[in-house]
Motif scaffolding. Sequence first.
Motif, mmCIF file in Angstrom:
data_model
loop_
_atom_site.group_PDB
_atom_site.id
_atom_site.type_symbol
_atom_site.label_atom_id
_atom_site.label_comp_id
_atom_site.label_asym_id
_atom_site.label_seq_id
_atom_site.Cartn_x
_atom_site.Cartn_y
_atom_site.Cartn_z
ATOM 1 N N PRO A 191 5.540 -3.559 -5.679
ATOM 2 C CA PRO A 191 5.130 -3.129 -5.242
ATOM 3 C C PRO A 191 3.507 -4.074 -5.911
ATOM 4 O O PRO A 191 2.444 -4.373 -4.672
ATOM 5 C CB PRO A 191 4.493 -2.331 -6.090
ATOM 6 N N ILE A 243 0.540 -0.676 -0.143
ATOM 7 C CA ILE A 243 0.009 -0.172 -0.136
ATOM 8 C C ILE A 243 0.455 0.989 0.049
ATOM 9 O O ILE A 243 0.808 2.265 -0.526
ATOM 10 C CB ILE A 243 -1.240 -0.163 1.440
ATOM 11 N N ARG A 244 1.899 1.585 0.509
ATOM 12 C CA ARG A 244 2.901 2.536 1.100
ATOM 13 C C ARG A 244 3.481 2.347 -0.203
ATOM 14 O O ARG A 244 3.634 3.637 -0.585
ATOM 15 C CB ARG A 244 3.623 2.379 2.178
ATOM 16 N N MET A 245 3.621 1.465 -0.887
ATOM 17 C CA MET A 245 4.293 1.506 -2.196
ATOM 18 C C MET A 245 3.632 2.288 -3.613
ATOM 19 O O MET A 245 3.686 2.884 -4.420
ATOM 20 C CB MET A 245 5.096 0.250 -3.142
ATOM 21 N N ALA A 246 2.241 1.809 -3.014
ATOM 22 C CA ALA A 246 1.237 1.773 -3.951
ATOM 23 C C ALA A 246 1.246 3.855 -3.898
ATOM 24 O O ALA A 246 0.638 4.155 -5.136
ATOM 25 C CB ALA A 246 0.025 1.499 -3.927
ATOM 26 N N ILE A 247 0.954 4.301 -3.249
ATOM 27 C CA ILE A 247 1.293 5.328 -2.767
ATOM 28 C C ILE A 247 2.045 6.342 -2.847
ATOM 29 O O ILE A 247 1.687 7.752 -2.856
ATOM 30 C CB ILE A 247 -0.144 5.924 -1.775
ATOM 31 N N GLY A 248 3.175 6.066 -3.332
ATOM 32 C CA GLY A 248 4.198 6.761 -3.048
ATOM 33 C C GLY A 248 5.318 6.574 -2.380
ATOM 34 O O GLY A 248 6.546 7.505 -2.995
ATOM 35 N N ALA A 249 5.438 5.525 -1.674
ATOM 36 C CA ALA A 249 6.713 5.483 -0.934
ATOM 37 C C ALA A 249 7.907 4.743 -1.946
ATOM 38 O O ALA A 249 7.453 3.627 -2.883
ATOM 39 C CB ALA A 249 6.582 4.206 0.189
ATOM 40 N N LYS A 250 9.214 5.582 -1.960
ATOM 41 C CA LYS A 250 10.517 4.833 -2.556
ATOM 42 C C LYS A 250 10.690 3.374 -2.509
ATOM 43 O O LYS A 250 10.345 3.649 -0.341
ATOM 44 C CB LYS A 250 11.144 6.223 -2.721
#
Lengths: 407, 240
Positions: free
Chosen positions: A400, A317-324
């Motif tokens: 992701p 989820i974090r990666m999907a919303i922009g976590a590198k």
Amino acid sequence: MMIGPLLGEGWQAMRANRLRTFLTMLGMVIGVGAVILMLAIGQGAQMMVNDSISSMGSNLFIVLSGSSTAGGVRMGSGSVPTLTLGDMQAIAEMPEVAAAAPALPNTAQVVYGANNWGTLVAGTTAAMLVVRDWEVVKGQPFTESDVRAGTRVALIGQTVANLLFGEEDPVGKTLRIKNSPFQVLGVLGAKGQSLDGRDQDDTLLVPVTTAQRQLFGNQFPGMVRFIMVKAKSAEFMAAAERGLTDLLHTRHRIREGQDDDFTVRNLTALAQAAAGATKVMSAMLGAIASISLLVGGIGIMNIMLVSVTERTREIGIRMAIGAKQGDVLLQFLLEAMMISLVGSLIGVGLGVGCAWAVSRFADTVVVVTLSSILLAFGVAAAVGVFFGFYPARKAAHLSPIEALRYQ
Amino acid sequence: MADECLIRAVELGKDYLTAADTFFPVLKDIDFAIAAGEFVAIMGHSGSGKSTLMNVLGCLDTPSRGHYYLAGQDTAALSSDRLAELRNRIIGFVFQGFNLLPRVSIQDNVALPLLYADVVKSERRRRAQAMLERVGLGGYAERLPNQLSGGQQQRVAIARALVSNPQLILADEPTGNLDSQTSEEIMAIFGALNAENGITVVLVTHESDIADYSRRLIRIVDGRIAQDGPTAQILEPVRP
């Protein structure tokens, strides 16, 4: 990515699984506590040894007379009186030698007023104070002329002063040694215990000539039991030892192949051996304790791996919303570090507490130094980073979609 | 040429490695463009490849062949960090399973994308709260996700998708876990976002009722585009 919010999230993750976090932390608590306690005990032992060494004096030799070995039977030192004041003079004049002092020790009963005490009475010269780094805290030391004339004067150690004089000021008072009156010239500074546990303050110094002629009635005039020699510095120790031996060979006319009628012992070497042994011991204690720190670190790694697996979906989820990748790495690394740092903080408290308890109840000298605390803390932080890195990297390298699909 | 196209797929293909160590083509020769401001539904049966297409469009997956341009950039040339940035700034995701973080408050869930955009705390809170009010959940900021109904959770997810002012909302079966009345409410929100704010909406669904809210429909059959045109025309023959 800012660290602040990640710390908050790490804290939340730690709280979400309190028991697990606590158990993981316990590894670090015990590890850090053990390191601090063991270092404290080691430091304490080292300090005791160092105190004894510095109380003895530094760069010391002792030249013992007449300890010749005959057919495996070694005669006691002094049984063959071979060292003379002349030897002592010659040694003192050697360029490598700072000072040399004779010693003619014997036990004797000392009386002052209603008090009496059996103590070690040593005939010597004023040079003994230089050799042993001993200071006269009250009154005066005796002088060359006292030694030449063989006057009845004495310097007393702290223990003797306390036992005979109590609260009284001993300087100028007259005490009796073997019924002869001696005037107390001064009181020696406290030395404490020697390496072998003797009380170095339970002694009394008189001029060597007085001891020879009036106290112990020596049948060989001018003989002494041993000579204490102080080299100019640590670098001169080896040269001084060789010089001493050569000088005495010449003076005593001992040819090559013949047994020596004296023994030279390097006291500093003994002391250094003792100090070395303690150092090794404290290093070993520290090393054993560090193993528990390592085990604690592996515990952190284990739990972080479990945590990464459990939270795979969250990572997705974090990666999907922009976590590198770096953000995810940092998040899990910080979490591992928080566990290890909070654990080591508690561990510092535990270690210091236990050290205090040991010194209080086991009557052992323990020294908690700031550097040992910083060391344990630093190692714990490093353990957190080291063992947290692999799970954090694993989290950061998740794909992701795989992570989002994880059930 | 791609300036007015927000999304452009050129001969796009995607293969999956099967258990038998052979490549199975999930997507084949996908060619289409979506301009800013469109409302598109991608329809297909399960296994048709529509979800894979969605993942590629959302920069969560990379194509095996061909090119995918998002906002004029060829995503094949971008690093994973750049792709993360694109997801953060240009795309807002809405998933079938809501995908909210369970231990985190509603407001913090909504603010999460801003965290990765390095927005300061006060600003994060302000914008998250504004989005929650927009989806009608202003009073639920401190609740946890499991204290909300499914429809409410999906509205939180929409607020999260909107908080970083994206140009594109990608919704993967957004009503799949919701009853029909709640589905209507959610679809109304998407409609309003598209009509009033000009946000491009692409949603993946297998239900024609849901696809009916869109203005353009792309039907995927066996990894290929079978139909692409105005929703009204394509769905008309099915209607009774």
